[in-house]
Design an enzyme around this catalytic site. Structure first.
Site, PDB file in Angstrom:
ATOM      1  N   GLU A  77     -28.881 -47.141   2.688  1.00 21.03           N
ATOM      2  CA  GLU A  77     -28.027 -48.295   2.959  1.00 21.03           C
ATOM      3  C   GLU A  77     -28.385 -49.455   2.036  1.00 21.03           C
ATOM      4  O   GLU A  77     -27.512 -50.129   1.491  1.00 21.03           O
ATOM      5  CB  GLU A  77     -28.183 -48.748   4.427  1.00 21.03           C
ATOM      6  N   CYS A 100     -31.884 -47.759  10.000  1.00 21.78           N
ATOM      7  CA  CYS A 100     -33.140 -48.259  10.558  1.00 21.78           C
ATOM      8  C   CYS A 100     -33.029 -49.768  10.776  1.00 21.78           C
ATOM      9  O   CYS A 100     -32.045 -50.395  10.376  1.00 21.78           O
ATOM     10  CB  CYS A 100     -34.303 -47.930   9.619  1.00 21.78           C
ATOM     11  N   CYS A 103     -32.518 -51.834   7.529  1.00 27.86           N
ATOM     12  CA  CYS A 103     -31.170 -51.684   6.980  1.00 27.86           C
ATOM     13  C   CYS A 103     -30.137 -52.351   7.874  1.00 27.86           C
ATOM     14  O   CYS A 103     -29.147 -52.896   7.377  1.00 27.86           O
ATOM     15  CB  CYS A 103     -30.855 -50.213   6.742  1.00 27.86           C
TER      16      CYS A 103
END
Length: 162
Positions: A77, A100, A103
């Site tokens: 990302e 996560c 991100c």
């Protein structure tokens, strides 16, 4: 069924491209891909791997932190957002996995309006922020999130051919 009705839906098209981008990953721990779109056009793609000029996990192994994350890799990302040549405000991102925590923060700051994902991924660090999971965190940040069912994706890919 007409030819037009057989066409692959946009979300499945972009999700398939995210899966393909993941195949470029150089981290054996998890292969992740991302596609950043805006107005049904691809802005950029990304996959997880070592920073430019550095040795990849495939060459020298992963460096795993205490939470089980590979420290060597830049996330898919993040790479897609960094590579975006256009403004990301209002864009959508298609990810193979739920982003996560780090991100998610990038997605929020980039003012991306919607996250599509295929596979679940739980980042233990989300508990430090007092959320049950990253999707709850994204929703709190006013980001739409939609899971794409892998069976629907597969069916759409098979029936989408003219």
């Amino acid at each position: 069924m007409t030819q037009t009705e057989k066409r692959l839906e946009w979300k499945f098209y972009f999700a398939n491209i995210a899966l393909s981008a993941a195949l470029r990953s150089t981290c054996p721990k998890i292969q992740v891909g991302a596609v950043l779109t805006k107005d049904q056009e691809i802005v950029s793609t990304g996959y997880n791997g070592a920073p430019k000029g550095m040795k990849h996990c495939l060459e020298v192994g992963c460096i795993i932190d205490k939470n089980g994350h590979c420290v060597r890799s830049v996330h898919a990302e993040a790479n897609a957002i960094m590579r975006a040549a256009r403004d990301t405000k209002g864009a959508e991102i298609f990810c193979t996995h739920v982003p996560c925590v780090e991100c998610c923060k990038l997605i929020m700051n980039a003012e991306i309006k919607k996250v599509y994902y295929i596979f679940d991924y739980y980042d233990k660090r989300i508990a430090d922020l007092k959320y049950d999971n990253q999707t709850e965190f994204l929703e709190e940040g006013k980001i739409e999130i939609e899971r794409i069912n892998v069976m629907d994706l597969s069916r759409e890919a098979r029936t989408g051919f003219l």
